[in-house]
Scaffold this motif. Structure first.
Motif, PDB file in Angstrom:
ATOM      1  N   PRO A  51       0.801  -1.236   0.000  1.00 16.15           N
ATOM      2  CA  PRO A  51       0.000   0.000   0.000  1.00 16.15           C
ATOM      3  C   PRO A  51       0.831   1.282   0.000  1.00 16.15           C
ATOM      4  CG  PRO A  51      -0.852  -1.556   1.608  1.00 16.15           C
ATOM      5  CD  PRO A  51       0.433  -2.116   1.107  1.00 16.15           C
ATOM      6  N   GLN A  52       1.922   1.295   0.746  1.00 16.30           N
ATOM      7  CA  GLN A  52       2.776   2.491   0.805  1.00 16.30           C
ATOM      8  C   GLN A  52       3.375   2.785  -0.564  1.00 16.30           C
ATOM      9  OE1 GLN A  52       3.326   4.312   3.792  1.00 16.30           O
ATOM     10  NE2 GLN A  52       4.135   5.823   2.394  1.00 16.30           N
ATOM     11  N   GLN A  53       3.886   1.748  -1.225  1.00 16.70           N
ATOM     12  CA  GLN A  53       4.471   1.913  -2.549  1.00 16.70           C
ATOM     13  C   GLN A  53       3.410   2.336  -3.559  1.00 16.70           C
ATOM     14  OE1 GLN A  53       7.891   1.629  -3.240  1.00 16.70           O
ATOM     15  NE2 GLN A  53       7.182   2.706  -5.053  1.00 16.70           N
ATOM     16  N   LEU A  54       2.217   1.773  -3.444  1.00 12.86           N
ATOM     17  CA  LEU A  54       1.134   2.140  -4.358  1.00 12.86           C
ATOM     18  C   LEU A  54       0.847   3.633  -4.268  1.00 12.86           C
ATOM     19  CD1 LEU A  54      -1.218   1.674  -6.307  1.00 12.86           C
ATOM     20  CD2 LEU A  54      -2.604   0.994  -4.329  1.00 12.86           C
ATOM     21  N   LEU A  55       0.678   4.150  -3.055  1.00 14.84           N
ATOM     22  CA  LEU A  55       0.373   5.578  -2.913  1.00 14.84           C
ATOM     23  C   LEU A  55       1.540   6.443  -3.382  1.00 14.84           C
ATOM     24  CD1 LEU A  55      -1.677   5.811   0.394  1.00 14.84           C
ATOM     25  CD2 LEU A  55      -2.470   5.667  -1.956  1.00 14.84           C
ATOM     26  N   SER A  56       2.752   6.000  -3.134  1.00 19.18           N
ATOM     27  CA  SER A  56       3.925   6.733  -3.609  1.00 19.18           C
ATOM     28  C   SER A  56       3.952   6.762  -5.141  1.00 19.18           C
ATOM     29  CB  SER A  56       5.195   6.087  -3.069  1.00 19.18           C
ATOM     30  OG  SER A  56       6.333   6.723  -3.582  1.00 19.18           O
ATOM     31  N   ASP A  57       3.733   5.603  -5.753  1.00 20.37           N
ATOM     32  CA  ASP A  57       3.707   5.535  -7.224  1.00 20.37           C
ATOM     33  C   ASP A  57       2.595   6.399  -7.798  1.00 20.37           C
ATOM     34  OD1 ASP A  57       5.844   3.806  -7.125  1.00 20.37           O
ATOM     35  OD2 ASP A  57       4.671   2.005  -7.634  1.00 20.37           O
ATOM     36  N   MET A  58       1.439   6.389  -7.143  1.00 13.99           N
ATOM     37  CA  MET A  58       0.319   7.215  -7.620  1.00 13.99           C
ATOM     38  C   MET A  58       0.672   8.699  -7.509  1.00 13.99           C
ATOM     39  SD  MET A  58      -2.915   5.052  -6.088  1.00 13.99           S
ATOM     40  CE  MET A  58      -4.094   6.363  -6.396  1.00 13.99           C
ATOM     41  N   ALA A  59       1.286   9.078  -6.405  1.00 15.58           N
ATOM     42  CA  ALA A  59       1.650  10.479  -6.192  1.00 15.58           C
ATOM     43  C   ALA A  59       2.658  10.976  -7.225  1.00 15.58           C
ATOM     44  CB  ALA A  59       2.207  10.670  -4.780  1.00 15.58           C
ATOM     45  N   ASP A  66      -3.726  -0.742 -13.594  1.00 13.85           N
ATOM     46  CA  ASP A  66      -4.297  -1.894 -12.885  1.00 13.85           C
ATOM     47  C   ASP A  66      -3.885  -1.919 -11.420  1.00 13.85           C
ATOM     48  OD1 ASP A  66      -5.509  -2.662 -15.223  1.00 13.85           O
ATOM     49  OD2 ASP A  66      -4.547  -4.630 -15.324  1.00 13.85           O
ATOM     50  N   SER A  67      -2.686  -1.454 -11.112  1.00 12.92           N
ATOM     51  CA  SER A  67      -2.214  -1.483  -9.728  1.00 12.92           C
ATOM     52  C   SER A  67      -2.994  -0.518  -8.844  1.00 12.92           C
ATOM     53  CB  SER A  67      -0.718  -1.172  -9.653  1.00 12.92           C
ATOM     54  OG  SER A  67      -0.472   0.201  -9.909  1.00 12.92           O
ATOM     55  N   THR A  68      -3.672   0.454  -9.456  1.00 11.18           N
ATOM     56  CA  THR A  68      -4.428   1.439  -8.674  1.00 11.18           C
ATOM     57  C   THR A  68      -5.827   0.942  -8.301  1.00 11.18           C
ATOM     58  OG1 THR A  68      -5.340   2.583 -10.606  1.00 11.18           O
ATOM     59  CG2 THR A  68      -3.196   3.347  -9.785  1.00 11.18           C
ATOM     60  N   LEU A  69      -6.200  -0.233  -8.800  1.00 11.11           N
ATOM     61  CA  LEU A  69      -7.536  -0.767  -8.507  1.00 11.11           C
ATOM     62  C   LEU A  69      -7.853  -0.779  -7.013  1.00 11.11           C
ATOM     63  CD1 LEU A  69     -10.203  -2.096  -9.441  1.00 11.11           C
ATOM     64  CD2 LEU A  69      -9.018  -4.301  -9.246  1.00 11.11           C
ATOM     65  N   PRO A  70      -6.970  -1.278  -6.130  1.00 10.34           N
ATOM     66  CA  PRO A  70      -7.314  -1.281  -4.708  1.00 10.34           C
ATOM     67  C   PRO A  70      -7.658   0.110  -4.162  1.00 10.34           C
ATOM     68  CG  PRO A  70      -5.441  -2.701  -5.077  1.00 10.34           C
ATOM     69  CD  PRO A  70      -5.676  -1.945  -6.369  1.00 10.34           C
ATOM     70  N   PHE A  71      -6.921   1.124  -4.576  1.00  7.25           N
ATOM     71  CA  PHE A  71      -7.220   2.466  -4.073  1.00  7.25           C
ATOM     72  C   PHE A  71      -8.479   3.036  -4.727  1.00  7.25           C
ATOM     73  CE2 PHE A  71      -6.872   7.033  -3.469  1.00  7.25           C
ATOM     74  CZ  PHE A  71      -6.668   7.080  -2.099  1.00  7.25           C
ATOM     75  N   ALA A  72      -8.683   2.756  -6.001  1.00  6.32           N
ATOM     76  CA  ALA A  72      -9.884   3.241  -6.689  1.00  6.32           C
ATOM     77  C   ALA A  72     -11.144   2.659  -6.049  1.00  6.32           C
ATOM     78  CB  ALA A  72      -9.826   2.884  -8.175  1.00  6.32           C
ATOM     79  N   GLU A  99      -6.968  13.531   4.484  1.00  5.33           N
ATOM     80  CA  GLU A  99      -5.896  12.950   5.288  1.00  5.33           C
ATOM     81  C   GLU A  99      -6.371  11.701   6.014  1.00  5.33           C
ATOM     82  OE1 GLU A  99      -6.997  16.200   5.808  1.00  5.33           O
ATOM     83  OE2 GLU A  99      -5.539  17.072   4.440  1.00  5.33           O
ATOM     84  N   LYS A 100      -7.603  11.747   6.516  1.00  5.50           N
ATOM     85  CA  LYS A 100      -8.177  10.610   7.232  1.00  5.50           C
ATOM     86  C   LYS A 100      -8.444   9.452   6.263  1.00  5.50           C
ATOM     87  CE  LYS A 100     -10.116   8.465  10.713  1.00  5.50           C
ATOM     88  NZ  LYS A 100      -9.240   7.471  11.330  1.00  5.50           N
ATOM     89  N   ILE A 101      -8.864   9.772   5.058  1.00  2.78           N
ATOM     90  CA  ILE A 101      -9.114   8.735   4.052  1.00  2.78           C
ATOM     91  C   ILE A 101      -7.806   8.005   3.730  1.00  2.78           C
ATOM     92  CG2 ILE A 101      -9.783   8.325   1.638  1.00  2.78           C
ATOM     93  CD1 ILE A 101     -11.850  10.606   2.005  1.00  2.78           C
ATOM     94  N   ILE A 102      -6.726   8.746   3.574  1.00  2.00           N
ATOM     95  CA  ILE A 102      -5.420   8.134   3.301  1.00  2.00           C
ATOM     96  C   ILE A 102      -4.990   7.277   4.491  1.00  2.00           C
ATOM     97  CG2 ILE A 102      -2.960   8.574   2.884  1.00  2.00           C
ATOM     98  CD1 ILE A 102      -4.748   9.202   0.464  1.00  2.00           C
ATOM     99  N   GLU A 103      -5.126   7.808   5.690  1.00  2.00           N
ATOM    100  CA  GLU A 103      -4.760   7.067   6.904  1.00  2.00           C
ATOM    101  C   GLU A 103      -5.550   5.756   6.999  1.00  2.00           C
ATOM    102  OE1 GLU A 103      -5.785   7.770  11.547  1.00  2.00           O
ATOM    103  OE2 GLU A 103      -4.864   9.472  10.515  1.00  2.00           O
ATOM    104  N   ASP A 104      -6.837   5.833   6.740  1.00  2.00           N
ATOM    105  CA  ASP A 104      -7.691   4.646   6.818  1.00  2.00           C
ATOM    106  C   ASP A 104      -7.371   3.620   5.734  1.00  2.00           C
ATOM    107  OD1 ASP A 104      -8.965   5.669   9.036  1.00  2.00           O
ATOM    108  OD2 ASP A 104     -10.807   6.217   7.975  1.00  2.00           O
ATOM    109  N   PHE A 105      -6.798   4.068   4.614  1.00  2.00           N
ATOM    110  CA  PHE A 105      -6.424   3.126   3.553  1.00  2.00           C
ATOM    111  C   PHE A 105      -5.446   2.090   4.086  1.00  2.00           C
ATOM    112  CE2 PHE A 105      -3.617   2.024  -0.126  1.00  2.00           C
ATOM    113  CZ  PHE A 105      -4.560   1.305  -0.853  1.00  2.00           C
ATOM    114  N   PHE A 106      -4.496   2.518   4.903  1.00  2.00           N
ATOM    115  CA  PHE A 106      -3.517   1.584   5.457  1.00  2.00           C
ATOM    116  C   PHE A 106      -4.172   0.613   6.440  1.00  2.00           C
ATOM    117  CE2 PHE A 106      -0.963   5.246   4.112  1.00  2.00           C
ATOM    118  CZ  PHE A 106      -0.164   4.600   3.184  1.00  2.00           C
ATOM    119  N   LEU A 107      -5.094   1.108   7.250  1.00  2.00           N
ATOM    120  CA  LEU A 107      -5.825   0.226   8.174  1.00  2.00           C
ATOM    121  C   LEU A 107      -6.667  -0.784   7.395  1.00  2.00           C
ATOM    122  CD1 LEU A 107      -7.086   2.803  10.840  1.00  2.00           C
ATOM    123  CD2 LEU A 107      -5.067   1.330  10.951  1.00  2.00           C
TER     124      LEU A 107
END
Length: 155
Positions: A51-59, A66-72, A99-107
């Motif tokens: 998840p950390q790498q995914l958000l970094s790559d997206m940023a 296809d890798s963005t499917l989980p976040f989408a 910010e809370k949405i991003i934080e909750d993504f990791f949870l």
């Protein structure tokens, strides 16, 4: 509060998972539905390997579509989650801060990871409503403890 219609761009398989996920969210109260009612293939499609790498790559604009499917899917689910809270609060403008949405993504990803690992080993846990993002901080410690006691993952 209406959930925005967004288009997911990816392979036909990823788009199909996205559309099925959206249909699931439309037909279920995301704040109460237990993970056992979510089809296994959808749960697996929602897992981000890192998840950390995914958000970094997206940023940085480096993420494969296809890798963005989980976040989408997660973002869409959060829209339905907020829609339910807006109705409960009688406040159409209700929206969880980004910010809370991003934080909750990791949870959410940690929760999904544990659920998938439990299911692989035919262990079943109480039917947590894993799409009830505001409840994840209370639910996750219970799940962590169960996984640790079963010796499934090294925490």
């Amino acid at each position: 509060m209406k959930t925005k219609k967004t288009q997911f761009k990816g392979s036909s398989v990823a788009v199909a998972y996205y559309k099925r996920s959206v249909a699931f969210f439309r037909n279920h109260d995301v704040t109460t539905v237990g993970y056992g009612y979510i089809p296994d293939d959808l749960l697996l499609a929602w897992v981000a390997p890192d998840p950390q790498q995914l958000l970094s790559d997206m940023a940085h604009g480096k993420a494969d579509p296809d890798s963005t499917l989980p976040f989408a899917v997660y973002s869409c689910a959060y829209g339905y989650h907020d829609q339910i809270y807006a109705a409960k609060l009688k406040d159409d403008s209700y929206r969880t801060p980004s910010e809370k949405i991003i934080e909750d993504f990791f949870l959410f990803q940690e929760t999904l990871h544990y659920i998938v690992e439990l299911q692989k080993r035919n262990y079943f846990f109480i039917p947590l409503p894993i799409l009830h993002f505001k409840a994840l901080p209370e639910m996750l410690p219970l799940l962590r403890e169960a996984v640790q006691r079963l010796g499934i993952l090294q925490l």
